[in-house]
Design an enzyme around this catalytic site. Structure first.
Site, PDB file in Angstrom:
ATOM      1  N   ASN A   9       0.133  -0.349   1.877  1.00 41.28           N
ATOM      2  CA  ASN A   9      -1.272   0.206   2.385  1.00 41.28           C
ATOM      3  C   ASN A   9      -1.795  -0.921   3.385  1.00 41.28           C
ATOM      4  O   ASN A   9      -2.168  -1.889   3.012  1.00 41.28           O
ATOM      5  CB  ASN A   9      -2.444   0.348   1.363  1.00 41.28           C
ATOM      6  CG  ASN A   9      -3.600   0.827   1.777  1.00 41.28           C
ATOM      7  OD1 ASN A   9      -3.971   1.345   2.948  1.00 41.28           O
ATOM      8  ND2 ASN A   9      -4.768   0.620   1.269  1.00 41.28           N
ATOM      9  N   LYS A  11      -4.094  -0.939   5.606  1.00 37.32           N
ATOM     10  CA  LYS A  11      -5.596  -1.088   5.696  1.00 37.32           C
ATOM     11  C   LYS A  11      -5.706  -1.116   7.249  1.00 37.32           C
ATOM     12  O   LYS A  11      -4.928  -0.435   8.049  1.00 37.32           O
ATOM     13  CB  LYS A  11      -6.212  -2.145   5.087  1.00 37.32           C
ATOM     14  CG  LYS A  11      -5.913  -1.842   3.610  1.00 37.32           C
ATOM     15  CD  LYS A  11      -6.668  -2.970   2.713  1.00 37.32           C
ATOM     16  CE  LYS A  11      -6.155  -2.815   1.209  1.00 37.32           C
ATOM     17  NZ  LYS A  11      -7.068  -3.503   0.349  1.00 37.32           N
ATOM     18  N   HIS A  94      -9.278   5.799  -1.698  1.00 39.91           N
ATOM     19  CA  HIS A  94      -9.254   4.280  -2.042  1.00 39.91           C
ATOM     20  C   HIS A  94     -10.516   3.888  -2.180  1.00 39.91           C
ATOM     21  O   HIS A  94     -11.513   4.521  -1.759  1.00 39.91           O
ATOM     22  CB  HIS A  94      -8.470   3.570  -0.750  1.00 39.91           C
ATOM     23  CG  HIS A  94      -8.161   2.132  -0.916  1.00 39.91           C
ATOM     24  ND1 HIS A  94      -9.030   1.379  -0.950  1.00 39.91           N
ATOM     25  CD2 HIS A  94      -6.990   1.775  -1.280  1.00 39.91           C
ATOM     26  CE1 HIS A  94      -8.559   0.214  -1.306  1.00 39.91           C
ATOM     27  NE2 HIS A  94      -7.301   0.203  -1.518  1.00 39.91           N
ATOM     28  N   GLU A  96     -12.158   1.137  -1.233  1.00 44.15           N
ATOM     29  CA  GLU A  96     -12.727   0.941   0.214  1.00 44.15           C
ATOM     30  C   GLU A  96     -13.288   2.047   0.915  1.00 44.15           C
ATOM     31  O   GLU A  96     -14.354   1.936   1.524  1.00 44.15           O
ATOM     32  CB  GLU A  96     -11.784   0.054   1.192  1.00 44.15           C
ATOM     33  CG  GLU A  96     -11.332  -1.217   0.373  1.00 44.15           C
ATOM     34  CD  GLU A  96     -10.117  -1.829   1.022  1.00 44.15           C
ATOM     35  OE1 GLU A  96      -9.674  -2.991   0.540  1.00 44.15           O
ATOM     36  OE2 GLU A  96      -9.418  -1.351   1.918  1.00 44.15           O
ATOM     37  N   GLU A 166      -5.794   1.018  -9.205  1.00 47.06           N
ATOM     38  CA  GLU A 166      -6.372  -0.129  -8.650  1.00 47.06           C
ATOM     39  C   GLU A 166      -7.722  -0.716  -9.080  1.00 47.06           C
ATOM     40  O   GLU A 166      -8.742  -0.427  -8.783  1.00 47.06           O
ATOM     41  CB  GLU A 166      -6.386  -0.132  -6.859  1.00 47.06           C
ATOM     42  CG  GLU A 166      -5.113   0.332  -6.264  1.00 47.06           C
ATOM     43  CD  GLU A 166      -5.180   0.097  -4.755  1.00 47.06           C
ATOM     44  OE1 GLU A 166      -4.417  -0.947  -4.466  1.00 47.06           O
ATOM     45  OE2 GLU A 166      -6.037   0.631  -4.260  1.00 47.06           O
ATOM     46  N   GLY A 172      -7.228  -7.648  -3.150  1.00 46.84           N
ATOM     47  CA  GLY A 172      -7.817  -8.587  -1.972  1.00 46.84           C
ATOM     48  C   GLY A 172      -8.479  -9.964  -2.714  1.00 46.84           C
ATOM     49  O   GLY A 172      -8.892 -10.756  -1.827  1.00 46.84           O
ATOM     50  N   SER A 212      -3.612  -6.791  -5.518  1.00 42.51           N
ATOM     51  CA  SER A 212      -3.070  -8.117  -5.234  1.00 42.51           C
ATOM     52  C   SER A 212      -1.476  -8.449  -5.943  1.00 42.51           C
ATOM     53  O   SER A 212      -1.029  -9.305  -6.666  1.00 42.51           O
ATOM     54  CB  SER A 212      -3.910  -9.200  -5.921  1.00 42.51           C
ATOM     55  OG  SER A 212      -4.986  -9.179  -5.397  1.00 42.51           O
TER      56      SER A 212
END
Length: 248
Positions: A9, A11, A94, A96, A166, A172, A212
């Protein structure tokens, strides 16, 4: 035996020219017959990345998609736009997108159904915050996300889907859920799918771990019985992604 799927991904990273350079750099490093390899890239990178990936084992996917066919939805991308250029995978829900762009379980469900209508495989994301984990509601929260995401989705469609677990606190941050934590939640997701549909559907669906993931952690994570690969963020932009794909 479920085939592993390892997706990057990207991003909001990589200009079109940078995307081409990265695909060309990674092509020989991610070559494998033992797993599906997908690069989910920014919309502007899809076409050049696809051109660069021709002749390789890399599939190019999208990072998002709207749930309408067309219309006055400035800035959005329709499923037919994706299928027209050959996109077969799309990341949906996701954390985010949920945090910054007001995505909800209900809009995730709309996108999942629309993806299937167009023959696109959704990579359906779920995951808990650190507070939710510390308060012991992880499994309940994940089950809610999954049950709403798959509302009115057929068993046949669900069997072809990909779910990406996730934990938000591990995205991250450099923190990684322990192997036991990741396996526990992925097993709970599979159990939830079995409750919604049946055991055969639960055994067919592929469940990734993300958060991560590194070359050092991949082999142990992907060896777990209910983890069928990974959704990889920052590490997918580096040569080390080849080591994650070829984790054995």
């Amino acid at each position: 035996m479920r085939r592993k799927i390892i997706a990057g991904n990207w991003k909001m990273n990589m200009t079109p020219s940078q995307a081409v350079a990265l695909v060309n750099e990674l092509k020989p490093l991610v070559a494998t017959d033992e797993a599906d390899v997908v690069f989910c890239v920014p919309a502007i990178d899809i076409i050049p990345a696809m051109e660069a990936a021709k002749g390789s084992n890399i599939e190019i996917g999208a990072e998002n998609m709207y749930f309408e066919e067309s219309g006055a939805f400035t800035g959005e991308i329709s499923p037919s736009m994706l299928t027209d250029v050959g996109v077969k995978y799309v990341v949906i829900g996701h954390s985010e997108r949920r945090e910054y762009f007001a995505e909800t379980d209900e809009t995730v469900n709309k996108k999942v159904k629309k993806a299937f209508e167009h023959g696109i495989t959704p990579i359906v994301c779920c995951g808990e915050t650190l507070t939710q984990r510390e308060q012991g509601v992880t499994i309940d929260f994940i089950r809610q996300q999954i049950k709403i995401a798959f509302l009115d989705v057929t068993a046949e469609q669900a069997a072809a889907a990909v779910i990406a677990y996730e934990p938000i606190w591990a995205i991250g941050t450099g923190k990684v859920a322990t192997t036991a934590q990741a396996q526990e939640v992925c097993a709970a997701i599979r159990k939830c799918i079995a409750e919604i549909y049946d055991q055969a559907t639960a055994e067919a669906i592929r469940i990734q771990y993300g958060g991560s993931v590194t070359a050092a952690s991949a082999a142990e994570l992907f060896a777990q019985p209910d983890i069928d690969g990974g959704l990889v963020g920052g590490a997918s932009l580096k040569p080390d992604f080849g080591k994650i794909v070829n984790y054995k």
